[in-house]
Design a protein around this motif. Structure first.
Motif, short mmCIF file in Angstrom:
data_model
loop_
_atom_site.label_atom_id
_atom_site.label_comp_id
_atom_site.label_asym_id
_atom_site.label_seq_id
_atom_site.Cartn_x
_atom_site.Cartn_y
_atom_site.Cartn_z
N GLN A 300 0.83 -1.21 0.00
CA GLN A 300 0.00 0.00 0.00
C GLN A 300 0.87 1.26 0.00
OE1 GLN A 300 -3.52 0.41 2.79
NE2 GLN A 300 -2.17 1.96 3.66
N ALA A 301 1.92 1.26 0.79
CA ALA A 301 2.81 2.42 0.85
C ALA A 301 3.48 2.67 -0.50
CB ALA A 301 3.87 2.21 1.93
N LEU A 302 3.87 1.60 -1.17
CA LEU A 302 4.50 1.74 -2.48
C LEU A 302 3.48 2.24 -3.51
CD1 LEU A 302 6.98 1.38 -4.22
CD2 LEU A 302 6.44 -1.04 -4.44
N ILE A 303 2.27 1.71 -3.45
CA ILE A 303 1.20 2.15 -4.36
C ILE A 303 0.90 3.63 -4.14
CG2 ILE A 303 -1.30 2.00 -4.70
CD1 ILE A 303 0.21 -0.13 -6.22
N PHE A 326 6.86 -5.92 -6.95
CA PHE A 326 6.65 -6.14 -5.51
C PHE A 326 5.21 -6.52 -5.21
CE2 PHE A 326 5.77 -4.67 -1.16
CZ PHE A 326 6.75 -5.38 -0.48
N CYS A 327 4.26 -5.78 -5.75
CA CYS A 327 2.85 -6.02 -5.40
C CYS A 327 2.35 -7.36 -5.92
CB CYS A 327 1.98 -4.88 -5.91
SG CYS A 327 2.27 -3.31 -5.06
N SER A 328 2.80 -7.77 -7.11
CA SER A 328 2.36 -9.07 -7.63
C SER A 328 2.95 -10.21 -6.81
CB SER A 328 2.73 -9.21 -9.11
OG SER A 328 4.13 -9.14 -9.30
N GLU A 329 4.17 -10.04 -6.33
CA GLU A 329 4.76 -11.06 -5.46
C GLU A 329 4.04 -11.11 -4.11
OE1 GLU A 329 7.02 -13.26 -6.19
OE2 GLU A 329 7.77 -12.51 -8.10
N VAL A 330 3.71 -9.94 -3.57
CA VAL A 330 2.95 -9.89 -2.32
C VAL A 330 1.59 -10.56 -2.51
CG1 VAL A 330 1.69 -8.33 -0.77
CG2 VAL A 330 4.09 -7.89 -1.31
N GLN A 331 0.95 -10.27 -3.63
CA GLN A 331 -0.35 -10.87 -3.91
C GLN A 331 -0.26 -12.39 -3.87
OE1 GLN A 331 -1.62 -10.25 -7.94
NE2 GLN A 331 -3.75 -10.81 -7.53
N GLY A 332 0.72 -12.97 -4.56
CA GLY A 332 0.85 -14.42 -4.59
C GLY A 332 1.11 -15.01 -3.22
#
Length: 381
Positions: A300-303, A326-332
């Motif tokens: 969220q902070a990166l977004i 980063f976000c796609s890796e977090v999602q997985g």
């Protein structure tokens, strides 16, 4: 963690989107998945609500609000309910920037009013069989004959292509010169009703069952020269400029899906009993959810940082690539852990976590693979 990027207008818009998804999307979603796409009436309804035209200038029927944060709100609310909204993101986040930046006044007059109402949905056709991430290797050609281009070739993995009335087709209008394959590429605005335009099979996917993905073919399609988007031969430059927004859009969806997974898992473990105790009372459950939520907050902070940069036109391709990576890796990672907390029920279609799990895998592939993102980031470094 309190967020600082949204104001009252965004939050009012959020309530409208939330009610719409809860009342008009969730009850129909199983039918959409069975059909492979939402009905055309769904997009017209989005037009009625003003969602399609948020960033379209008022002269063409839109609200004229150039603010990606409204798209972020839509992604977050879709993630809250664990749904995808068909090809909406392609229409508003991927195609529209090309039209706003490159289209002539005549082209805008012709396409944007119908774009805004949902009468004419739009898609972009880049990927080809055998030339996925290697865009410069595409073989679709457009030969100029008088006042028309004659378009021939094939595209694959085209999201929203089934319902599209307008397709932005990236093609080769002249041979590569000096050994640089990036030269000679152009973008044409192709009317899907043109003779020779073909919609092929819908591609069966692991996930994203309510989002159509199709093959397209072009057989001697005659495209008026007036439908050249921007300048001939500069498609690579245009793609490079706009891929940052596409990748930020994917990162937004990834973050939102991870956040939604944590919320629905928190609700599940609060209701589920095992060994005579609430699942939420076990230390392992608490620790796993704490880990997941911390990762979501980092995403969220990166977004939020990227959205702020986009507002001032300072978002770089490397920034967007880092966000997507980063976000796609977090999602997985997060969704996998949340499914584990659901136990066997997490592997059934009864709970939306299974849908989020299947939908998550592609975000590390489309819009540029994670490996391509690392290449973009390392080159910038």
């Amino acid at each position: 963690m309190r967020r600082l990027i949204y104001d009252d207008d965004h939050e009012q818009f959020r309530l409208v989107v939330r009610r719409f998804i809860e009342n008009e999307v969730v009850p129909q979603y199983a039918d959409w998945e069975a059909a492979g796409a939402p009905p055309r009436s769904f997009y017209r309804r989005l037009g009625e609500l003003g969602i399609l035209g948020m960033r379209v200038p008022e002269a063409y029927g839109g609200a004229g609000v150039e603010d990606l944060r409204y798209s972020a709100v839509i992604s977050e609310e879709a993630g809250r309910f664990g749904v995808t909204l068909g090809a909406l993101r392609i229409h508003t986040d991927l195609v529209l920037p090309y039209l706003l930046q490159l289209a002539t006044d005549e082209q805008k007059e012709r396409w944007l009013p119908r774009y805004t109402t949902g009468e004419c949905m739009a898609a972009i056709a880049i990927t080809e069989p055998g030339a996925g991430s290697d865009v410069a290797a595409l073989r679709t050609t457009a030969r100029l004959e008088g006042d028309h281009y004659v378009l021939n070739g094939a595209k694959t993995f085209i999201t929203g292509g089934f319902n599209a009335g307008l397709v932005l087709v990236v093609c080769r209008t002249s041979p590569a010169t000096g050994g640089d394959r990036r030269r000679g590429l152009s973008i044409l605005l192709v009317d899907a009703s043109s003779p020779g335009f073909g919609v092929g099979r819908r591609i069966e996917k692991i996930g994203l069952h309510a989002q159509d993905t199709v093959e397209l073919s072009f057989t001697d399609v005659r495209v008026p020269r007036a439908e050249l988007l921007g300048e001939e031969g500069l498609a690579w430059e245009y793609l490079t400029r706009n891929l940052a927004k596409e990748r930020l859009s994917i990162a937004l969806g990834s973050y939102a899906a991870a956040a939604g997974a944590v919320e629905m898992t928190k609700a599940y473990v609060g209701e589920r009993e095992v060994f005579g105790r609430q699942l939420s009372s076990f230390q392992n459950t608490k620790f796993v959810l704490a880990e997941c939520w911390t990762q979501v907050l980092a995403a969220q902070a990166l977004i939020d940082a990227c959205l702020a940069l986009d507002e001032t036109d300072e978002l770089t391709p490397a920034d967007a690539a880092a966000a997507k990576l980063f976000c796609s890796e977090v999602q997985g990672t997060v969704i996998d852990k949340c499914l584990q907390l659901h136990g066997g029920y997490g592997y059934t279609r009864e709970y939306p976590i299974s849908r989020l799990y299947a939908d998550a895998r592609v975000t590390r592939i489309y819009g540029g693979t994670s490996e391509v993102m690392k290449s973009v980031i390392s080159k910038a470094m």
